[in-house]
Design a protein around this motif. Structure first.
Motif, PDB file in Angstrom:
ATOM      1  N   HIS A 184       0.881  -1.169   0.000  1.00 42.76           N
ATOM      2  CA  HIS A 184       0.000   0.000   0.000  1.00 42.76           C
ATOM      3  C   HIS A 184       0.912   1.210   0.000  1.00 42.76           C
ATOM      4  CE1 HIS A 184      -2.089   3.148   2.525  1.00 42.76           C
ATOM      5  NE2 HIS A 184      -2.803   3.107   1.415  1.00 42.76           N
TER       6      HIS A 184
ATOM      7  N   THR B 245      -3.184   3.537  -3.870  1.00 44.25           N
ATOM      8  CA  THR B 245      -2.934   2.312  -4.627  1.00 44.25           C
ATOM      9  C   THR B 245      -2.560   1.134  -3.733  1.00 44.25           C
ATOM     10  OG1 THR B 245      -2.152   3.628  -6.483  1.00 44.25           O
ATOM     11  CG2 THR B 245      -1.521   1.327  -6.484  1.00 44.25           C
ATOM     12  N   VAL B 246      -3.086  -0.030  -4.086  1.00 43.76           N
ATOM     13  CA  VAL B 246      -2.683  -1.303  -3.495  1.00 43.76           C
ATOM     14  C   VAL B 246      -2.144  -2.140  -4.646  1.00 43.76           C
ATOM     15  CG1 VAL B 246      -3.486  -3.431  -2.413  1.00 43.76           C
ATOM     16  CG2 VAL B 246      -4.370  -1.245  -1.627  1.00 43.76           C
ATOM     17  N   SER B 247      -0.937  -2.682  -4.478  1.00 47.42           N
ATOM     18  CA  SER B 247      -0.362  -3.504  -5.538  1.00 47.42           C
ATOM     19  C   SER B 247       0.015  -4.880  -5.006  1.00 47.42           C
ATOM     20  CB  SER B 247       0.845  -2.821  -6.176  1.00 47.42           C
ATOM     21  OG  SER B 247       1.791  -2.488  -5.209  1.00 47.42           O
TER      22      SER B 247
ATOM     23  N   SER C 257       2.231  -8.480  -6.009  1.00 46.99           N
ATOM     24  CA  SER C 257       3.210  -9.117  -6.880  1.00 46.99           C
ATOM     25  C   SER C 257       3.491 -10.517  -6.351  1.00 46.99           C
ATOM     26  CB  SER C 257       4.499  -8.300  -6.967  1.00 46.99           C
ATOM     27  OG  SER C 257       5.073  -8.151  -5.707  1.00 46.99           O
TER      28      SER C 257
ATOM     29  N   SER D 135       2.876  -8.617 -11.451  1.00 42.21           N
ATOM     30  CA  SER D 135       2.512  -7.516 -10.553  1.00 42.21           C
ATOM     31  C   SER D 135       1.289  -6.820 -11.110  1.00 42.21           C
ATOM     32  CB  SER D 135       3.648  -6.504 -10.445  1.00 42.21           C
ATOM     33  OG  SER D 135       4.755  -7.078  -9.815  1.00 42.21           O
ATOM     34  N   ASP D 136       0.350  -6.518 -10.244  1.00 43.00           N
ATOM     35  CA  ASP D 136      -0.872  -5.799 -10.625  1.00 43.00           C
ATOM     36  C   ASP D 136      -1.229  -4.842  -9.493  1.00 43.00           C
ATOM     37  OD1 ASP D 136      -1.780  -7.197 -13.174  1.00 43.00           O
ATOM     38  OD2 ASP D 136      -1.523  -8.898 -11.825  1.00 43.00           O
ATOM     39  N   SER D 137      -1.998  -3.823  -9.827  1.00 44.15           N
ATOM     40  CA  SER D 137      -2.403  -2.866  -8.802  1.00 44.15           C
ATOM     41  C   SER D 137      -3.836  -2.410  -9.047  1.00 44.15           C
ATOM     42  CB  SER D 137      -1.468  -1.659  -8.779  1.00 44.15           C
ATOM     43  OG  SER D 137      -1.480  -1.014 -10.026  1.00 44.15           O
TER      44      SER D 137
ATOM     45  N   THR E 158      -6.806   0.772  -7.483  1.00 44.80           N
ATOM     46  CA  THR E 158      -7.044   1.971  -6.695  1.00 44.80           C
ATOM     47  C   THR E 158      -8.071   1.649  -5.609  1.00 44.80           C
ATOM     48  OG1 THR E 158      -6.620   3.338  -8.624  1.00 44.80           O
ATOM     49  CG2 THR E 158      -7.804   4.360  -6.813  1.00 44.80           C
TER      50      THR E 158
END
Length: 103
Positions: free
Chosen positions: A51, A83-85, A87, A97-99, A101
């Motif tokens: 985060h 943003t929260v990502s 991986s 890896s993706d994210s 909102t």
């Protein structure tokens, strides 16, 4: 290429709840095909959720985790628009890896 990680992050009263599903076969290396041959091991080994560049979840998976792992967890903080990502890396060296909102 692997499918994107499905992520949903919502905040309520200062607590962000994250739901994610990583599409992955998660083969343990012990399953046999009808001809008796083994299916090679193929599973996620490391997963991290960030985060705003702060690690909020870090996991080490092994071959006993089911196909398409689904995780639900919460952390303190978060504001809509941040943003929260996610991986991950698997035992064959693939990574993704993706994210998303926060809503």
């Amino acid at each position: 290429m692997t499918e994107p990680v499905r992520i949903r992050a919502t905040v309520s009263e200062g607590v962000t709840q994250v739901r994610l599903m990583a599409s992955h076969p998660m083969e343990n290396g012990r399953r046999r095909l009808p001809d008796g041959s083994l299916v090679a091991a193929h599973h996620i080994t490391d997963l991290a959720v960030l985060h705003n560049a702060r690690v909020v979840l870090q996991a080490r998976f092994g071959p006993s985790v089911s196909r398409d792992p689904y995780l639900v967890f919460s952390f303190a903080g978060g504001v809509p628009g941040e943003t929260v990502s996610v991986s991950w890396r698997d035992n064959r060296g693939a990574q993704r890896s993706d994210s998303v909102t926060i809503r």
